[in-house]
Enzyme design. Structure first.
Site, PDB file in Angstrom:
ATOM      1  N   ASP A   1      -6.769  18.961  -7.642  1.00 58.43           N
ATOM      2  CA  ASP A   1      -6.435  20.414  -7.231  1.00 58.43           C
ATOM      3  C   ASP A   1      -7.812  21.061  -6.994  1.00 58.43           C
ATOM      4  O   ASP A   1      -8.765  20.651  -7.249  1.00 58.43           O
ATOM      5  CB  ASP A   1      -5.582  21.091  -8.604  1.00 58.43           C
TER       6      ASP A   1
ATOM      7  N   ASP B   1      -8.311  24.922  -6.562  1.00 55.97           N
ATOM      8  CA  ASP B   1      -8.696  26.328  -7.167  1.00 55.97           C
ATOM      9  C   ASP B   1      -8.480  26.278  -8.674  1.00 55.97           C
ATOM     10  O   ASP B   1      -7.344  25.715  -9.112  1.00 55.97           O
ATOM     11  CB  ASP B   1      -7.906  27.457  -6.534  1.00 55.97           C
TER      12      ASP B   1
ATOM     13  N   GLU C   1     -11.891  29.600  -9.706  1.00 56.06           N
ATOM     14  CA  GLU C   1     -10.491  30.299  -9.532  1.00 56.06           C
ATOM     15  C   GLU C   1     -10.733  31.618  -9.012  1.00 56.06           C
ATOM     16  O   GLU C   1     -11.441  32.247  -9.887  1.00 56.06           O
ATOM     17  CB  GLU C   1      -9.410  29.823 -10.545  1.00 56.06           C
TER      18      GLU C   1
ATOM     19  N   TYR D   1      -6.648  34.621  -4.433  1.00 52.54           N
ATOM     20  CA  TYR D   1      -6.427  34.040  -3.017  1.00 52.54           C
ATOM     21  C   TYR D   1      -7.854  34.030  -2.332  1.00 52.54           C
ATOM     22  O   TYR D   1      -8.630  34.868  -1.781  1.00 52.54           O
ATOM     23  CB  TYR D   1      -5.533  34.929  -2.192  1.00 52.54           C
TER      24      TYR D   1
ATOM     25  N   ASN E   1      -1.819  24.018  -3.002  1.00 51.63           N
ATOM     26  CA  ASN E   1      -0.854  25.173  -2.741  1.00 51.63           C
ATOM     27  C   ASN E   1      -1.515  26.185  -2.062  1.00 51.63           C
ATOM     28  O   ASN E   1      -2.188  26.606  -2.666  1.00 51.63           O
ATOM     29  CB  ASN E   1       0.110  25.425  -4.048  1.00 51.63           C
TER      30      ASN E   1
ATOM     31  N   CYS F   1      -0.337  22.631   1.276  1.00 50.21           N
ATOM     32  CA  CYS F   1       0.826  23.434   1.609  1.00 50.21           C
ATOM     33  C   CYS F   1       0.684  24.866   1.917  1.00 50.21           C
ATOM     34  O   CYS F   1       0.145  25.486   1.086  1.00 50.21           O
ATOM     35  CB  CYS F   1       1.760  23.050   0.396  1.00 50.21           C
TER      36      CYS F   1
ATOM     37  N   HIS G   1       3.222  26.583   2.458  1.00 47.21           N
ATOM     38  CA  HIS G   1       4.517  27.379   2.733  1.00 47.21           C
ATOM     39  C   HIS G   1       4.786  28.276   1.315  1.00 47.21           C
ATOM     40  O   HIS G   1       4.027  28.020   0.286  1.00 47.21           O
ATOM     41  CB  HIS G   1       5.742  26.127   2.663  1.00 47.21           C
TER      42      HIS G   1
ATOM     43  N   CYS H   1      10.036  23.931   0.846  1.00 51.41           N
ATOM     44  CA  CYS H   1       9.533  22.468   1.299  1.00 51.41           C
ATOM     45  C   CYS H   1       9.255  21.799   0.260  1.00 51.41           C
ATOM     46  O   CYS H   1       9.397  21.974  -0.924  1.00 51.41           O
ATOM     47  CB  CYS H   1       8.196  22.992   2.015  1.00 51.41           C
TER      48      CYS H   1
ATOM     49  N   CYS I   1       6.483  19.811   0.207  1.00 51.20           N
ATOM     50  CA  CYS I   1       4.767  19.665  -0.185  1.00 51.20           C
ATOM     51  C   CYS I   1       4.357  20.758  -0.978  1.00 51.20           C
ATOM     52  O   CYS I   1       3.072  20.468  -1.438  1.00 51.20           O
ATOM     53  CB  CYS I   1       4.254  19.428   1.284  1.00 51.20           C
ATOM     54  N   ARG I   2       5.018  21.839  -1.358  1.00 57.32           N
ATOM     55  CA  ARG I   2       4.303  22.614  -2.260  1.00 57.32           C
ATOM     56  C   ARG I   2       4.385  21.749  -3.821  1.00 57.32           C
ATOM     57  O   ARG I   2       5.441  21.624  -4.203  1.00 57.32           O
ATOM     58  CB  ARG I   2       5.264  23.828  -2.377  1.00 57.32           C
TER      59      ARG I   2
HETATM   60 MG   LIG Z   1      -5.420  25.237  -9.689  1.00 61.24          MG
HETATM   61 ZN   LIG Z   2       4.911  22.993   1.688  1.00 66.50          ZN
END
Ligand SMILES: [Mg+2]
Ligand SMILES: [Zn+2]
Length: 194
Positions: A14, A16, A22, A25, A57, A95, A97, A110, A112-113
């Site tokens: 992962d 963030d 973190e 956005y 994500n 991902c 989406h 989707c 892939c999330r």
């Molecule tokens: Mg994270």
């Molecule tokens: Zn996705």
């Protein structure tokens, strides 16, 4: 243990709250802040022959907060920072989406999330990774859910949202390990390989 004839292992990492701080956005490369131990952890995986595959994500793309181009620029910058410490990530997957997205081309459900398996399946296809010999590391239960979805082991870190997440485990989902941070995860994983 002999590695001969086996497909390579990976750490599905992962971004963030796990590799970098973190910050909500992340929309500019200048906001990338590696944790002080992150480069050492990645280098340790590199030396052990464990592939490092970033899986993140990035629903900010679907929500219209930033573009795919921005995410690629962030990842290029991250690669430079790691290279300065002789560490590298083998692949950067994201991902873009989200079902409630504002940008039509990304606004969908989707696979892939995370915790969907799509990004791991891509690593299987493109890099020949064996998910069953692999690990997922992250600060959210969805990262552990990803591990479960693909038959990997899941390690929760207490950075990012991790401390909060640790206190409210979802029904029926447990991590294989909970550790303070990414270097703790690297120690745990490398010990498992011995
Ligand atoms: Mg994270
Ligand atoms: Zn996705």
């Amino acid at each position: 243990m002999s590695e001969a004839g086996l497909r390579p292992r990976a750490v599905f990492l992962d971004r963030d709250g796990t590799l970098i701080e973190e910050v909500g956005y992340l929309d500019r490369p200048e906001r990338v802040a590696l944790y002080p131990w992150s480069t050492d952890a990645i280098r340790a995986f590199n030396r052990a022959g464990v592939r490092v595959v970033l899986v993140t994500n990035q629903s900010g793309i679907a929500r219209g907060f930033f573009t795919e181009e921005v995410v690629r620029t962030v990842h290029d910058h991250l690669a430079e920072l790691l290279a300065a410490g002789r560490a590298h990530i083998d692949a950067y997957y994201y991902c873009p989406h989200h079902p409630d997205g504002k940008i039509a081309e990304y606004a969908r459900k989707c696979d892939c999330r995370k915790p969907g398996p799509g990004l791991v399946e891509r690593a299987e296809r493109e890099l020949g990774i064996d998910p069953g010999r692999s690990f997922a590391v992250g600060d959210r239960w969805l990262d552990i859910g990803l591990a479960r979805a693909v038959g990997a082991r899941g390690i929760l870190v207490r950075t990012g949202y991790g401390v909060t997440e640790e206190g409210r485990p979802p029904e029926g989902l447990a991590a294989d390990a909970v550790v303070d941070n990414l270097i703790g995860a690297a120690s745990w994983i490398l010990k498992e390989l011995c």
